[in-house]
Design a protein around this motif. Sequence first.
Motif, PDB file in Angstrom:
ATOM      1  N   SER A  57       0.838  -1.196   0.000  1.00 44.70           N
ATOM      2  CA  SER A  57       0.000   0.000   0.000  1.00 44.70           C
ATOM      3  C   SER A  57       0.876   1.250   0.000  1.00 44.70           C
ATOM      4  O   SER A  57       2.024   1.224   0.452  1.00 44.70           O
ATOM      5  CB  SER A  57      -0.905   0.010   1.237  1.00 44.70           C
ATOM      6  N   PHE A  58       0.311   2.343  -0.499  1.00 40.89           N
ATOM      7  CA  PHE A  58       1.035   3.612  -0.506  1.00 40.89           C
ATOM      8  C   PHE A  58       0.977   4.221   0.894  1.00 40.89           C
ATOM      9  O   PHE A  58      -0.103   4.537   1.403  1.00 40.89           O
ATOM     10  CB  PHE A  58       0.413   4.574  -1.521  1.00 40.89           C
ATOM     11  N   ILE A  59       2.130   4.379   1.524  1.00 38.86           N
ATOM     12  CA  ILE A  59       2.233   5.013   2.832  1.00 38.86           C
ATOM     13  C   ILE A  59       3.109   6.250   2.677  1.00 38.86           C
ATOM     14  O   ILE A  59       4.302   6.132   2.397  1.00 38.86           O
ATOM     15  CB  ILE A  59       2.850   4.071   3.886  1.00 38.86           C
ATOM     16  N   PRO A  60       2.556   7.448   2.822  1.00 40.19           N
ATOM     17  CA  PRO A  60       3.350   8.666   2.646  1.00 40.19           C
ATOM     18  C   PRO A  60       4.353   8.848   3.778  1.00 40.19           C
ATOM     19  O   PRO A  60       4.240   8.179   4.821  1.00 40.19           O
ATOM     20  CB  PRO A  60       2.290   9.774   2.652  1.00 40.19           C
ATOM     21  N   PRO A  61       5.318   9.737   3.604  1.00 41.89           N
ATOM     22  CA  PRO A  61       6.293   9.998   4.668  1.00 41.89           C
ATOM     23  C   PRO A  61       5.626  10.498   5.949  1.00 41.89           C
ATOM     24  O   PRO A  61       4.459  10.913   5.940  1.00 41.89           O
ATOM     25  CB  PRO A  61       7.198  11.080   4.064  1.00 41.89           C
ATOM     26  N   GLU A 190      -3.192  13.863   1.242  1.00 44.41           N
ATOM     27  CA  GLU A 190      -3.608  12.503   0.899  1.00 44.41           C
ATOM     28  C   GLU A 190      -2.611  11.819  -0.038  1.00 44.41           C
ATOM     29  O   GLU A 190      -2.314  10.630   0.135  1.00 44.41           O
ATOM     30  CB  GLU A 190      -4.995  12.525   0.250  1.00 44.41           C
ATOM     31  N   ILE A 191      -2.107  12.523  -1.042  1.00 45.46           N
ATOM     32  CA  ILE A 191      -1.249  11.861  -2.047  1.00 45.46           C
ATOM     33  C   ILE A 191       0.223  12.200  -1.885  1.00 45.46           C
ATOM     34  O   ILE A 191       1.070  11.599  -2.545  1.00 45.46           O
ATOM     35  CB  ILE A 191      -1.705  12.213  -3.479  1.00 45.46           C
ATOM     36  N   GLY A 192       0.556  13.155  -0.991  1.00 44.22           N
ATOM     37  CA  GLY A 192       1.948  13.532  -0.815  1.00 44.22           C
ATOM     38  C   GLY A 192       2.467  14.375  -1.973  1.00 44.22           C
ATOM     39  O   GLY A 192       1.689  14.852  -2.809  1.00 44.22           O
ATOM     40  N   LEU A 204      -2.555   6.618 -10.014  1.00 47.98           N
ATOM     41  CA  LEU A 204      -2.971   7.566  -8.974  1.00 47.98           C
ATOM     42  C   LEU A 204      -4.493   7.684  -8.931  1.00 47.98           C
ATOM     43  O   LEU A 204      -5.099   7.656  -7.854  1.00 47.98           O
ATOM     44  CB  LEU A 204      -2.335   8.937  -9.227  1.00 47.98           C
ATOM     45  N   CYS A 205      -5.123   7.805 -10.096  1.00 49.95           N
ATOM     46  CA  CYS A 205      -6.588   7.902 -10.147  1.00 49.95           C
ATOM     47  C   CYS A 205      -7.241   6.643  -9.592  1.00 49.95           C
ATOM     48  O   CYS A 205      -8.256   6.719  -8.882  1.00 49.95           O
ATOM     49  CB  CYS A 205      -7.053   8.149 -11.579  1.00 49.95           C
ATOM     50  N   SER A 206      -6.658   5.500  -9.899  1.00 52.67           N
ATOM     51  CA  SER A 206      -7.193   4.245  -9.386  1.00 52.67           C
ATOM     52  C   SER A 206      -7.033   4.161  -7.877  1.00 52.67           C
ATOM     53  O   SER A 206      -7.952   3.742  -7.161  1.00 52.67           O
ATOM     54  CB  SER A 206      -6.482   3.065 -10.052  1.00 52.67           C
ATOM     55  N   GLY A 230     -10.322   6.332  -1.157  1.00 52.35           N
ATOM     56  CA  GLY A 230     -10.094   7.767  -1.366  1.00 52.35           C
ATOM     57  C   GLY A 230     -11.252   8.657  -0.951  1.00 52.35           C
ATOM     58  O   GLY A 230     -11.506   9.675  -1.576  1.00 52.35           O
ATOM     59  N   ALA A 231     -11.952   8.277   0.126  1.00 54.92           N
ATOM     60  CA  ALA A 231     -13.133   9.054   0.543  1.00 54.92           C
ATOM     61  C   ALA A 231     -12.767  10.494   0.869  1.00 54.92           C
ATOM     62  O   ALA A 231     -13.506  11.430   0.511  1.00 54.92           O
ATOM     63  CB  ALA A 231     -13.785   8.391   1.751  1.00 54.92           C
ATOM     64  N   TYR A 232     -11.627  10.695   1.515  1.00 53.26           N
ATOM     65  CA  TYR A 232     -11.262  12.064   1.920  1.00 53.26           C
ATOM     66  C   TYR A 232     -10.843  12.918   0.737  1.00 53.26           C
ATOM     67  O   TYR A 232     -11.180  14.082   0.659  1.00 53.26           O
ATOM     68  CB  TYR A 232     -10.139  12.004   2.959  1.00 53.26           C
ATOM     69  N   ILE A 233     -10.096  12.330  -0.198  1.00 53.59           N
ATOM     70  CA  ILE A 233      -9.654  13.139  -1.341  1.00 53.59           C
ATOM     71  C   ILE A 233     -10.825  13.422  -2.274  1.00 53.59           C
ATOM     72  O   ILE A 233     -10.881  14.460  -2.927  1.00 53.59           O
ATOM     73  CB  ILE A 233      -8.492  12.432  -2.083  1.00 53.59           C
ATOM     74  N   LYS A 234     -11.802  12.514  -2.335  1.00 50.98           N
ATOM     75  CA  LYS A 234     -12.984  12.745  -3.174  1.00 50.98           C
ATOM     76  C   LYS A 234     -13.871  13.802  -2.558  1.00 50.98           C
ATOM     77  O   LYS A 234     -14.518  14.583  -3.244  1.00 50.98           O
ATOM     78  CB  LYS A 234     -13.735  11.434  -3.371  1.00 50.98           C
TER      79      LYS A 234
END
Length: 234
Positions: A57-61, A190-192, A204-206, A230-234
């Motif tokens: 999974s994508f985990i940002p810094p 959300e995406i860094g 990214l869109c997916s 992606g509930a928060y970014i949407k």
Amino acid sequence: MESTGKYWIPIYNILEPTCNIVLAHPKYVKAIHGKKTDKRDAKWIADIFKHDLVAGSFIPPADIRQLRDLFRYRWKLTSFTTGEKNRAQNCLTISNFKLDDVFSDVFGKAASAITARILEKGLAAVDGEMCEEQAEKLRIIRSHMDSLELCKLNLESLILSVAEKYLPQLGLVMTAPGIQSFAAIGIISEIGVDMSVFPTSKHLCSWAGLTPQNNESAGKKKTTRISRAGAYIK
């Protein structure tokens, strides 16, 4: 490591400086039904990871994660305020005060002044039927709304200070029409800012849950709904 609620975060925080951690969504590492115990589950995950079948999974810094946590809390405070507004409107409605017939915003400056006057003056002097219990409830709601607004202002100040290091990236995001300062901060949280973690823009869109699902069998499409990700970014 399988992500389970918030329980993975303390362990991740400890291991992050010294280990390369692959955090997997439970949906993608599920064991076979009927053969699932904690030990077998751990063995199964280790086995499929050994064969490079675990998608991380994508985990940002860490700094982006802190910004994300603050911004999601801001979203929660906004939701709390909206809930209290609905309760305040309900108090007025059941007490025969239909301010929404007169004002487009029941919580605007003029409407709020009228509500305050109703609560300050003797209840017998107005045409509505607001009982003392509803009046006291409305006072409590308004007090809570004021407290929430103060909390939100303090939180926004903290968010702005944390996001200051990302001013160039925020400026780039805000070049998109309709995206203002806090919306841009929400996207960054959300995406860094490191887009190399996403192979393409489609990935990214997916990840953000903005693309239709692929669920096709025998030439028939079963569903094309977007996911709940992606509930928060949407």
